[in-house]
Motif scaffolding. Structure first.
Motif, PDB file in Angstrom:
ATOM      1  N   GLN A   9     -48.013 -14.273 -39.986  1.00 50.62           N
ATOM      2  CA  GLN A   9     -48.648 -13.061 -39.466  1.00 50.62           C
ATOM      3  C   GLN A   9     -47.588 -12.071 -38.982  1.00 50.62           C
ATOM      4  O   GLN A   9     -47.707 -10.870 -39.202  1.00 50.62           O
ATOM      5  CB  GLN A   9     -49.598 -13.454 -38.330  1.00 50.62           C
ATOM      6  N   CYS A  18     -46.756  -2.701 -38.422  1.00 53.31           N
ATOM      7  CA  CYS A  18     -47.822  -2.636 -37.421  1.00 53.31           C
ATOM      8  C   CYS A  18     -47.685  -3.856 -36.518  1.00 53.31           C
ATOM      9  O   CYS A  18     -46.770  -4.659 -36.675  1.00 53.31           O
ATOM     10  CB  CYS A  18     -49.188  -2.584 -38.090  1.00 53.31           C
ATOM     11  N   THR A  22     -52.969  -6.070 -35.170  1.00 50.79           N
ATOM     12  CA  THR A  22     -53.558  -5.300 -36.268  1.00 50.79           C
ATOM     13  C   THR A  22     -53.718  -6.175 -37.502  1.00 50.79           C
ATOM     14  O   THR A  22     -54.746  -6.129 -38.175  1.00 50.79           O
ATOM     15  CB  THR A  22     -52.696  -4.070 -36.585  1.00 50.79           C
ATOM     16  N   VAL A  23     -52.719  -6.995 -37.787  1.00 56.33           N
ATOM     17  CA  VAL A  23     -52.808  -7.900 -38.939  1.00 56.33           C
ATOM     18  C   VAL A  23     -53.962  -8.878 -38.728  1.00 56.33           C
ATOM     19  O   VAL A  23     -54.742  -9.137 -39.643  1.00 56.33           O
ATOM     20  CB  VAL A  23     -51.475  -8.643 -39.167  1.00 56.33           C
ATOM     21  N   ARG A  25     -56.649  -8.387 -36.947  1.00 61.86           N
ATOM     22  CA  ARG A  25     -57.892  -7.619 -37.109  1.00 61.86           C
ATOM     23  C   ARG A  25     -58.195  -7.390 -38.590  1.00 61.86           C
ATOM     24  O   ARG A  25     -59.342  -7.514 -39.025  1.00 61.86           O
ATOM     25  CB  ARG A  25     -57.776  -6.298 -36.345  1.00 61.86           C
ATOM     26  N   LEU A  26     -57.180  -7.078 -39.384  1.00 65.25           N
ATOM     27  CA  LEU A  26     -57.365  -6.891 -40.822  1.00 65.25           C
ATOM     28  C   LEU A  26     -57.812  -8.189 -41.498  1.00 65.25           C
ATOM     29  O   LEU A  26     -58.675  -8.180 -42.373  1.00 65.25           O
ATOM     30  CB  LEU A  26     -56.073  -6.387 -41.468  1.00 65.25           C
ATOM     31  N   ARG A  27     -57.227  -9.319 -41.080  1.00 65.71           N
ATOM     32  CA  ARG A  27     -57.623 -10.614 -41.639  1.00 65.71           C
ATOM     33  C   ARG A  27     -59.082 -10.913 -41.338  1.00 65.71           C
ATOM     34  O   ARG A  27     -59.853 -11.261 -42.221  1.00 65.71           O
ATOM     35  CB  ARG A  27     -56.785 -11.746 -41.013  1.00 65.71           C
ATOM     36  N   SER A  29     -61.486  -8.965 -40.497  1.00 64.59           N
ATOM     37  CA  SER A  29     -62.447  -8.015 -41.068  1.00 64.59           C
ATOM     38  C   SER A  29     -62.612  -8.220 -42.571  1.00 64.59           C
ATOM     39  O   SER A  29     -63.490  -7.637 -43.189  1.00 64.59           O
ATOM     40  CB  SER A  29     -62.008  -6.578 -40.791  1.00 64.59           C
ATOM     41  N   ALA A  31     -60.191  -7.443 -44.786  1.00 66.10           N
ATOM     42  CA  ALA A  31     -59.336  -6.512 -45.524  1.00 66.10           C
ATOM     43  C   ALA A  31     -58.111  -7.214 -46.102  1.00 66.10           C
ATOM     44  O   ALA A  31     -57.561  -6.775 -47.106  1.00 66.10           O
ATOM     45  CB  ALA A  31     -58.903  -5.362 -44.617  1.00 66.10           C
ATOM     46  N   LEU A  32     -57.682  -8.296 -45.470  1.00 66.39           N
ATOM     47  CA  LEU A  32     -56.538  -9.085 -45.941  1.00 66.39           C
ATOM     48  C   LEU A  32     -56.977 -10.527 -46.140  1.00 66.39           C
ATOM     49  O   LEU A  32     -57.559 -11.121 -45.238  1.00 66.39           O
ATOM     50  CB  LEU A  32     -55.412  -9.086 -44.907  1.00 66.39           C
ATOM     51  N   TYR A  50     -53.542  -4.572 -50.398  1.00 64.08           N
ATOM     52  CA  TYR A  50     -54.034  -3.760 -49.287  1.00 64.08           C
ATOM     53  C   TYR A  50     -53.314  -2.400 -49.252  1.00 64.08           C
ATOM     54  O   TYR A  50     -53.956  -1.361 -49.102  1.00 64.08           O
ATOM     55  CB  TYR A  50     -53.838  -4.498 -47.965  1.00 64.08           C
ATOM     56  N   GLN A  54     -54.991   1.334 -49.749  1.00 65.75           N
ATOM     57  CA  GLN A  54     -54.859   2.378 -48.732  1.00 65.75           C
ATOM     58  C   GLN A  54     -54.221   3.630 -49.307  1.00 65.75           C
ATOM     59  O   GLN A  54     -54.626   4.747 -48.993  1.00 65.75           O
ATOM     60  CB  GLN A  54     -54.038   1.856 -47.540  1.00 65.75           C
TER      61      GLN A  54
END
Length: 89
Positions: A9, A18, A22-23, A25-27, A29, A31-32, A50, A54
């Motif tokens: 991570q 970032c 944030t990573v 949160r992206l995982r 959600s 997104a990752l 990703y 973007q």
């Protein structure tokens, strides 16, 4: 089997410039993509996917922006609206 580079991570955060939060949160959600475990591993291909999504999203949004007003009347109207709705500091 193909060579699969897995990142922690923290390494993913460094690559994305970032925070680790944030990573995470992206995982979470979706997104990752990631491989659960301790430590969590994120395939480098997911980071690249990703970033390309973007980039494409940003370029599409830039193309949709309206042209700024060209004549003096439109510029004056726009300036008036900006002054009217600007929040006081």
């Amino acid at each position: 089997m193909a060579d699969l580079e897995l990142l922690t991570q923290r390494e993913a955060a460094d690559l994305l410039r970032c925070s680790e939060t944030t990573v995470k949160r992206l995982r979470l959600s979706g997104a990752l993509g990631y491989l659960p475990g301790a430590p969590v591993r994120i395939p480098k291909g997911e980071i690249e996917r990703y970033l390309s999504e973007q980039r494409a999203r940003h370029e599409a949004a830039a193309q949709e922006r309206p042209e700024p007003p060209q004549d003096a009347r439109q510029r004056a109207r726009r300036a008036s609206l900006v002054r009217r709705y600007r929040k006081p500091v």
